[in-house]
Design a protein around this motif. Structure first.
Motif, PDB file in Angstrom:
ATOM      1  N   GLY A 123       0.932  -1.086   0.059  1.00  0.00           N
ATOM      2  CA  GLY A 123      -0.119  -0.071   0.019  1.00  0.00           C
ATOM      3  C   GLY A 123       0.661   1.149  -0.114  1.00  0.00           C
ATOM      4  N   ALA A 124       0.419   2.302   0.555  1.00  0.00           N
ATOM      5  CA  ALA A 124       1.243   3.633   0.715  1.00  0.00           C
ATOM      6  C   ALA A 124       0.778   4.212   1.857  1.00  0.00           C
ATOM      7  CB  ALA A 124       0.595   4.517  -0.565  1.00  0.00           C
ATOM      8  N   LEU A 125       1.787   5.034   2.343  1.00  0.00           N
ATOM      9  CA  LEU A 125       1.747   5.808   3.563  1.00  0.00           C
ATOM     10  C   LEU A 125       1.569   7.206   2.783  1.00  0.00           C
ATOM     11  CD1 LEU A 125       2.212   6.740   6.378  1.00  0.00           C
ATOM     12  CD2 LEU A 125       4.364   6.741   5.912  1.00  0.00           C
ATOM     13  N   LEU A 126       0.652   7.983   3.120  1.00  0.00           N
ATOM     14  CA  LEU A 126       0.378   9.212   2.676  1.00  0.00           C
ATOM     15  C   LEU A 126       0.778  10.239   3.812  1.00  0.00           C
ATOM     16  CD1 LEU A 126      -3.021   9.432   0.699  1.00  0.00           C
ATOM     17  CD2 LEU A 126      -0.843   8.790  -0.120  1.00  0.00           C
ATOM     18  N   ILE A 127       1.510  11.312   3.490  1.00  0.00           N
ATOM     19  CA  ILE A 127       2.011  12.299   4.348  1.00  0.00           C
ATOM     20  C   ILE A 127       1.797  13.739   3.927  1.00  0.00           C
ATOM     21  CG2 ILE A 127       4.179  13.298   5.347  1.00  0.00           C
ATOM     22  CD1 ILE A 127       5.586  10.500   5.590  1.00  0.00           C
ATOM     23  N   MET A 128       1.177  14.564   4.871  1.00  0.00           N
ATOM     24  CA  MET A 128       0.463  15.956   4.282  1.00  0.00           C
ATOM     25  C   MET A 128       1.095  16.677   5.480  1.00  0.00           C
ATOM     26  SD  MET A 128      -3.031  17.020   3.276  1.00  0.00           S
ATOM     27  CE  MET A 128      -3.665  17.229   5.240  1.00  0.00           C
ATOM     28  N   ARG A 129       1.820  17.971   4.716  1.00  0.00           N
ATOM     29  CA  ARG A 129       1.811  19.105   5.577  1.00  0.00           C
ATOM     30  C   ARG A 129       0.577  19.982   5.821  1.00  0.00           C
ATOM     31  NH1 ARG A 129       6.836  21.754   2.734  1.00  0.00           N
ATOM     32  NH2 ARG A 129       5.201  22.883   1.830  1.00  0.00           N
ATOM     33  N   GLU A 130       0.608  20.682   6.791  1.00  0.00           N
ATOM     34  CA  GLU A 130      -0.498  21.698   7.009  1.00  0.00           C
ATOM     35  C   GLU A 130      -1.166  22.466   5.748  1.00  0.00           C
ATOM     36  OE1 GLU A 130      -2.285  22.388  10.012  1.00  0.00           O
ATOM     37  OE2 GLU A 130      -0.917  21.635  11.731  1.00  0.00           O
ATOM     38  N   ASP A 131      -0.056  22.851   5.082  1.00  0.00           N
ATOM     39  CA  ASP A 131      -0.321  23.790   3.937  1.00  0.00           C
ATOM     40  C   ASP A 131      -1.053  22.732   2.598  1.00  0.00           C
ATOM     41  OD1 ASP A 131       1.761  22.397   2.804  1.00  0.00           O
ATOM     42  OD2 ASP A 131       2.898  24.284   2.567  1.00  0.00           O
ATOM     43  N   GLY A 132      -1.044  21.342   2.920  1.00  0.00           N
ATOM     44  CA  GLY A 132      -1.719  20.454   1.776  1.00  0.00           C
ATOM     45  C   GLY A 132      -0.591  19.810   1.095  1.00  0.00           C
ATOM     46  N   GLU A 133       0.405  20.451   1.013  1.00  0.00           N
ATOM     47  CA  GLU A 133       1.598  19.523   0.177  1.00  0.00           C
ATOM     48  C   GLU A 133       1.775  18.055   0.841  1.00  0.00           C
ATOM     49  OE1 GLU A 133       5.828  19.904  -2.163  1.00  0.00           O
ATOM     50  OE2 GLU A 133       5.219  21.719  -1.004  1.00  0.00           O
ATOM     51  N   LEU A 134       1.641  17.086  -0.109  1.00  0.00           N
ATOM     52  CA  LEU A 134       1.505  15.705   0.111  1.00  0.00           C
ATOM     53  C   LEU A 134       2.452  14.967  -0.625  1.00  0.00           C
ATOM     54  CD1 LEU A 134      -1.891  13.903   0.399  1.00  0.00           C
ATOM     55  CD2 LEU A 134      -0.154  13.113  -1.190  1.00  0.00           C
ATOM     56  N   TRP A 135       3.033  13.814  -0.051  1.00  0.00           N
ATOM     57  CA  TRP A 135       3.966  12.795  -0.253  1.00  0.00           C
ATOM     58  C   TRP A 135       3.488  11.503   0.095  1.00  0.00           C
ATOM     59  CZ3 TRP A 135       5.114  17.306   2.248  1.00  0.00           C
ATOM     60  CH2 TRP A 135       6.094  18.004   1.828  1.00  0.00           C
ATOM     61  N   SER A 136       3.896  10.537  -0.889  1.00  0.00           N
ATOM     62  CA  SER A 136       3.512   9.299  -0.650  1.00  0.00           C
ATOM     63  C   SER A 136       4.882   8.224  -0.574  1.00  0.00           C
ATOM     64  CB  SER A 136       2.763   8.544  -1.610  1.00  0.00           C
ATOM     65  OG  SER A 136       3.112   8.095  -2.939  1.00  0.00           O
ATOM     66  N   GLN A 137       4.953   7.388   0.324  1.00  0.00           N
ATOM     67  CA  GLN A 137       5.967   6.372   0.192  1.00  0.00           C
ATOM     68  C   GLN A 137       5.203   4.876   0.030  1.00  0.00           C
ATOM     69  OE1 GLN A 137       7.925   6.956   3.978  1.00  0.00           O
ATOM     70  NE2 GLN A 137       9.186   8.491   3.289  1.00  0.00           N
ATOM     71  N   LYS A 138       5.705   4.115  -0.710  1.00  0.00           N
ATOM     72  CA  LYS A 138       5.305   2.894  -0.819  1.00  0.00           C
ATOM     73  C   LYS A 138       5.600   1.934   0.404  1.00  0.00           C
ATOM     74  CE  LYS A 138       5.542  -0.716  -4.542  1.00  0.00           C
ATOM     75  NZ  LYS A 138       3.861  -1.037  -4.131  1.00  0.00           N
ATOM     76  N   MET A 139       4.581   1.095   0.718  1.00  0.00           N
ATOM     77  CA  MET A 139       4.738   0.247   1.964  1.00  0.00           C
ATOM     78  C   MET A 139       4.553  -1.390   1.510  1.00  0.00           C
ATOM     79  SD  MET A 139       2.042   1.916   4.637  1.00  0.00           S
ATOM     80  CE  MET A 139       2.465   1.082   6.073  1.00  0.00           C
ATOM     81  N   LYS A 140       5.692  -2.044   1.754  1.00  0.00           N
ATOM     82  CA  LYS A 140       5.627  -3.472   1.617  1.00  0.00           C
ATOM     83  C   LYS A 140       6.383  -4.169   2.540  1.00  0.00           C
ATOM     84  CE  LYS A 140       9.933  -3.153  -1.123  1.00  0.00           C
ATOM     85  NZ  LYS A 140      10.778  -3.192  -2.498  1.00  0.00           N
ATOM     86  N   PRO A 141       6.399  -5.579   2.669  1.00  0.00           N
ATOM     87  CA  PRO A 141       6.871  -5.899   3.997  1.00  0.00           C
ATOM     88  C   PRO A 141       8.153  -5.588   4.008  1.00  0.00           C
ATOM     89  CG  PRO A 141       5.663  -7.503   2.579  1.00  0.00           C
ATOM     90  CD  PRO A 141       5.571  -6.092   1.843  1.00  0.00           C
ATOM     91  N   GLY A 142       8.536  -5.102   5.333  1.00  0.00           N
ATOM     92  CA  GLY A 142       9.840  -4.659   5.664  1.00  0.00           C
ATOM     93  C   GLY A 142      10.174  -3.115   5.637  1.00  0.00           C
ATOM     94  N   THR A 143       9.315  -2.276   4.997  1.00  0.00           N
ATOM     95  CA  THR A 143       9.736  -1.091   5.024  1.00  0.00           C
ATOM     96  C   THR A 143       9.406  -0.426   6.378  1.00  0.00           C
ATOM     97  OG1 THR A 143       7.356  -0.259   4.087  1.00  0.00           O
ATOM     98  CG2 THR A 143       9.238  -0.486   2.562  1.00  0.00           C
ATOM     99  N   VAL A 144      10.129   0.525   6.809  1.00  0.00           N
ATOM    100  CA  VAL A 144      10.076   1.421   7.993  1.00  0.00           C
ATOM    101  C   VAL A 144      10.041   2.607   7.431  1.00  0.00           C
ATOM    102  CG1 VAL A 144      11.044   1.713  10.184  1.00  0.00           C
ATOM    103  CG2 VAL A 144      11.418  -0.533   9.301  1.00  0.00           C
ATOM    104  N   HIS A 145       8.990   3.268   8.144  1.00  0.00           N
ATOM    105  CA  HIS A 145       8.876   4.479   7.736  1.00  0.00           C
ATOM    106  C   HIS A 145       8.838   5.584   8.847  1.00  0.00           C
ATOM    107  CE1 HIS A 145       6.973   3.186   3.962  1.00  0.00           C
ATOM    108  NE2 HIS A 145       6.688   2.080   4.695  1.00  0.00           N
TER     109      HIS A 145
END
Ligand code: PA5
Ligand code: MN
Length: 191
Positions: A115-137
């Motif tokens: 899946g994906a981890l979505l990370i968003m700043r207060e101003d709405g800027e957003l990034w995603s990181q792919k999640m798969k077994p073993g990923t540490v975020h």
């Protein structure tokens, strides 16, 4: 000298993780379940959401709070099982939140699924990181975070966060995330 000491140590007894399933168990482990019905206003396609069974489980969190909620300097530990599925073309996801004390950070670590981890700043800027077994975020402070299951099996991840972080869900209910992860042409897409 034995490492098993007679005097009790200054913390609680250990809890247990089953590393093959991500499940945590032990004294004091709590559980909360989020159903589709409890996620009103979170998915974009409201008619599709209304047409689904509100009792459908979307995710379940088991968590361990070895110190009291709100204590400065402590840590919590949790495990989330996010089911696969979609509401319309939008994948099942967690509600998402900022921390009530904004600068508090957190770790997420994927055990199973994709899946994906979505990370968003207060101003709405957003990034995603792919999640798969073993990923540490590492989720820094001052960002909202949400997990989306883009696979066809449960997405399971462990988390650890400061015991005084708190959860600000109201901000997400009011303004949401600036982007949504949807199925387009057979692929997950963050338009
Ligand atoms: O502490 C966390 O960030 C996680 O344990 C989440 O609370 C969990 O994944 C459920 O998501 P939410 O709190 O956004 O409903
Ligand atoms: Mn958090």
């Amino acid at each position: 000298m034995s490492i098993i000491q007679a005097a009790s140590p200054p913390g609680p007894p250990p809890t247990l993780v089953d590393w093959s399933t991500g499940s945590i168990s032990g004294e004091g482990v709590e559980e909360s379940v989020k159903t589709l019905g409890q996620l009103e206003g979170i998915f974009e396609d409201e008619p599709a959401w209304r047409a689904m069974n509100p009792d459908t489980e979307v995710y379940r969190v088991r968590y361990w709070r070895p110190v009291s909620d709100g204590k400065t300097g402590g840590l919590f530990w949790g495990s989330t099982v996010l089911q696969p599925g979609r509401v319309g073309d939008e994948y099942f996801m967690t509600h998402g939140h900022f921390h009530a004390i904004r600068d508090r950070a957190e770790f997420y670590a994927t055990v199973k699924g994709t899946g994906a981890l979505l990370i968003m700043r207060e101003d709405g800027e957003l990034w995603s990181q792919k999640m798969k077994p073993g990923t540490v975020h590492y989720i820094p402070g001052d960002v909202a975070h949400r997990v989306v299951n883009t696979g066809d099996e449960p997405l399971i991840f462990l988390a650890s966060w400061p015991s005084d972080a708190g959860h600000d869900y109201a901000r997400i209910r009011a303004t949401g995330f600036s982007k949504r992860l949807v199925l387009r042409n057979g692929e997950p897409c963050l338009p």
